[in-house]
Design an enzyme around this catalytic site. Structure first.
Site, PDB file in Angstrom:
ATOM      1  N   THR A 192       0.880  -1.025   0.148  1.00  0.00           N
ATOM      2  CA  THR A 192      -0.265  -0.053   0.023  1.00  0.00           C
ATOM      3  C   THR A 192       0.960   1.220  -0.005  1.00  0.00           C
ATOM      4  OG1 THR A 192      -1.876  -0.993   1.458  1.00  0.00           O
ATOM      5  CG2 THR A 192      -1.730   1.326   1.415  1.00  0.00           C
ATOM      6  N   ARG A 220     -12.359  -9.524  -1.524  1.00  0.00           N
ATOM      7  CA  ARG A 220     -12.141  -8.700  -0.468  1.00  0.00           C
ATOM      8  C   ARG A 220     -11.431  -7.171  -0.793  1.00  0.00           C
ATOM      9  NH1 ARG A 220      -7.849  -5.746   2.132  1.00  0.00           N
ATOM     10  NH2 ARG A 220      -7.981  -5.706   4.305  1.00  0.00           N
ATOM     11  N   VAL A 221     -12.187  -6.195  -0.153  1.00  0.00           N
ATOM     12  CA  VAL A 221     -11.746  -4.775  -0.244  1.00  0.00           C
ATOM     13  C   VAL A 221     -11.517  -4.396   1.188  1.00  0.00           C
ATOM     14  CG1 VAL A 221     -12.531  -2.396  -0.869  1.00  0.00           C
ATOM     15  CG2 VAL A 221     -13.379  -4.498  -2.291  1.00  0.00           C
ATOM     16  N   GLY A 222     -10.287  -3.667   1.383  1.00  0.00           N
ATOM     17  CA  GLY A 222     -10.057  -3.233   2.634  1.00  0.00           C
ATOM     18  C   GLY A 222     -10.360  -1.756   2.700  1.00  0.00           C
ATOM     19  N   ASP A 223      -9.437  -0.982   3.699  1.00  0.00           N
ATOM     20  CA  ASP A 223      -9.958   0.526   3.824  1.00  0.00           C
ATOM     21  C   ASP A 223      -9.490   1.360   2.743  1.00  0.00           C
ATOM     22  OD1 ASP A 223      -7.094  -0.370   4.798  1.00  0.00           O
ATOM     23  OD2 ASP A 223      -6.942   1.757   5.095  1.00  0.00           O
ATOM     24  N   THR A 243      -2.571   3.121   6.536  1.00  0.00           N
ATOM     25  CA  THR A 243      -2.234   1.926   6.204  1.00  0.00           C
ATOM     26  C   THR A 243      -2.248   0.755   7.313  1.00  0.00           C
ATOM     27  OG1 THR A 243      -0.346   0.810   4.918  1.00  0.00           O
ATOM     28  CG2 THR A 243       0.092   2.684   6.742  1.00  0.00           C
ATOM     29  N   GLY A 244      -2.283  -0.313   6.896  1.00  0.00           N
ATOM     30  CA  GLY A 244      -2.369  -1.464   7.779  1.00  0.00           C
ATOM     31  C   GLY A 244      -3.570  -2.260   7.682  1.00  0.00           C
ATOM     32  N   GLY A 246      -6.709  -3.447   6.876  1.00  0.00           N
ATOM     33  CA  GLY A 246      -7.921  -2.494   6.307  1.00  0.00           C
ATOM     34  C   GLY A 246      -9.232  -2.755   7.372  1.00  0.00           C
TER      35      GLY A 246
HETATM   36  N1  ASP Z   1      -4.608  -1.097   4.315  1.00  0.00           N
HETATM   37  C1  ASP Z   1      -4.464  -2.155   3.254  1.00  0.00           C
HETATM   38  C2  ASP Z   1      -5.616  -3.197   3.007  1.00  0.00           C
HETATM   39  O1  ASP Z   1      -6.205  -3.596   4.152  1.00  0.00           O
HETATM   40  C3  ASP Z   1      -3.417  -2.923   3.419  1.00  0.00           C
HETATM   41  C4  ASP Z   1      -1.903  -1.939   3.976  1.00  0.00           C
HETATM   42  O2  ASP Z   1      -2.214  -0.957   4.195  1.00  0.00           O
HETATM   43  O3  ASP Z   1      -0.986  -2.721   4.008  1.00  0.00           O
HETATM   44  O4  ASP Z   1      -6.042  -3.557   2.134  1.00  0.00           O
END
Ligand code: ASP
Length: 332
Positions: A192, A220-223, A243-244, A246
Site C-alpha cells: 500500500t 475482499r476490499v480493505g480500507d 495503512t495497515g 484494513g
Molecule cells: N490497508 C491495506 C488493506 O487493508 C493494506 C495495507 O495498508 O498494508 O488492504
C-alpha cells in the site's frame, strides 16, 4: 537518498509536541508545498509528486503522479507487481480526493497498471464515487487504459507458492516494508502507498492505492479505496491517510476520524494518536496482532503520523527537506 529516521525535525516537531486550539487563516503559517507518504516506498513516490509540486502544479496532480511511481514498480509492490489473493489473482483498490470534496475510487480491479488514475477518472468523468470489479475494468478500458496480462511478478509468484504450502491467512505486522516480509528475498516489498500533498495554492489532496492484503479472500476490499477510512481530505482542516489492517481501519472510520480530531484543534500527530488509542481500546488483547498507522497533514502543511506498533515509516518532502521518519507508536 540519505536515510534519516528522526522523530522530530523542523515543522514535524510542532506536529508531535502540542495541540493547537485555533485555526487561523491559511496565509502566514503555511509551509508551502509539502508531501507525505507511507512506508519506505514513499521516498521515491514523493520524488514523483515533487516534480509536480515544484513546478507549481496542483496537489491533485502530485498525489496521482506520486503514487503512480510505486504502482509501476514490478518488484512485488503496490499495483500489478503485488501479492495476489488466495486464488492467485492480483486485485487492486485505489482512491483519490481533492480540495473540494471531489473523490473517486476503484475496488477489486484487475489487470490495470494505474488504479489511482482510474479512480481519478471515476471522480472526474462519472456521476459516481466508486466502480468495482468488472465494471471498473470496463470503464478503465473505455477510457483507454490498456489491459495488462494476468501474470504474477517474480517475487509475488515466489511468495504465493510459499503461502500455498499452508494456505493460512495471517498478515504479518509491518509486512509493507521489505525487512519484515518473510520470503521477500530482499526485494523492496509492500502493498500500500498513501500520500497527502499541499500545493503552492494552499490546497490539499490525497491518494491511496494498494494490492490489498496478500492472499486475501477473493473479492475482499480493505480500507484503502474507502473515502473516510483509507483517505479523507477537508481543505479547511487537513487530510489523513491510513495503512495497515484494513478491516480495523474501517471499524473506526480511520482517516475521517483523524480529520475530525484536527477540526477539534488537535495537531496532526496527536489527532492520529487519538484514533489509534480508540482502536487499541476496541481491539484489547488483539491489538498487538495488527498494525494500523496514519499519516496526516493540516491545512498549513504541518505533518504528523502515529502507529499502533513500532516499525511504521513515512516519508516527507518539502523545499527544505527530504526525510524518512519512524512514527511514534502505541506499543513500544
Ligand atoms: N490497508 C491495506 C488493506 O487493508 C493494506 C495495507 O495498508 O498494508 O488492504
Amino acid at each position: 537518498m540519505e536515510r534519516r529516521r528522526l522523530l522530530q525535525y523542523g515543522f514535524l516537531a510542532a506536529a508531535t509536541s502540542f495541540i493547537s486550539r485555533s485555526l487561523p487563516a491559511r496565509t502566514a503559517k503555511s509551509t508551502g508545498p509539502v508531501v507525505i507518504s507511507t512506508w519506505d516506498a514513499g521516498v521515491e513516490a514523493n520524488k514523483g509528486a515533487w516534480e509536480v509540486l515544484s513546478r507549481a502544479g496542483t496537489a491533485l496532480d502530485a498525489v496521482e503522479k506520486g503514487v503512480m511511481v510505486t504502482e509501476a514498480s514490478q518488484n512485488c509492490c503496490v499495483g500489478l507487481g503485488g501479492n495476489p489473493d488466495r486464488e492467485g489473482i492480483v486485485t487492486l483498490d485505489a482512491c483519490i480526493m481533492d480540495h473540494r470534496f471531489n473523490c473517486g475510487g476503484v475496488m477489486f480491479l484487475e489487470r490495470i497498471k494505474h488504479p489511482v488514475s482510474v479512480a481519478r477518472r471515476v471522480m472526474e468523468k462519472t456521476p459516481h464515487v466508486y466502480l468495482a470489479g468488472a465494471g471498473a475494468q470496463q470503464f478503465a478500458v473505455s477510457e483507454g487504459f490498456p489491459l495488462e496480462p494476468q501474470v504474477l511478478s517474480e517475487p509475488a509468484r515466489k511468495q504465493y507458492k510459499e503461502w500455498l504450502k499452508k494456505s493460512h491467512y495471517a498478515p504479518a505486522v509491518n509486512r509493507e516494508n521489505t525487512e519484515n516480509r518473510p520470503g521477500a528475498g530482499g526485494v523492496f516489498d509492500h502493498d500500500t502507498i498513501a500520500m497527502l500533498a499541499l500545493d503552492a495554492y494552499g490546497d490539499l489532496s490525497g491518494s491511496c492505492t494498494t494490492s490489498g492484503m496478500g492472499f486475501k479472500m477473493r473479492g475482499r476490499v480493505g480500507d484503502s479505496p474507502i473515502i473516510g477510512s483509507g483517505l479523507y481530505v477537508d481543505n479547511a482542516v487537513g487530510a489523513c491517510a491510513a495503512t495497515g489492517q484494513g478491516e480495523d481501519i474501517i471499524r473506526v472510520a480511520g482517516a475521517a476520524s483523524v480529520v475530525e480530531y484536527m477540526r477539534a484543534g488537535y495537531a496532526p500527530a496527536p489527532a492520529c494518536r487519538k484514533v489509534i488509542e480508540r482502536l487499541a481500546r476496541i481491539k484489547g488483547d488483539k491489538a498487538r496482532d495488527i498494525q494500523v498507522a496514519f499519516i496526516a497533514m493540516d491545512r498549513y502543511g504541518t505533518v504528523g503520523a502515529y502507529a499502533l506498533q513500532k516499525g511504521f515509516t513515512y516519508a516527507v518532502k518539502s523545499e527544505e527537506k527530504e526525510v524518512l521518519l519512524s512514527a511514534d507508536s502505541w506499543f513500544s
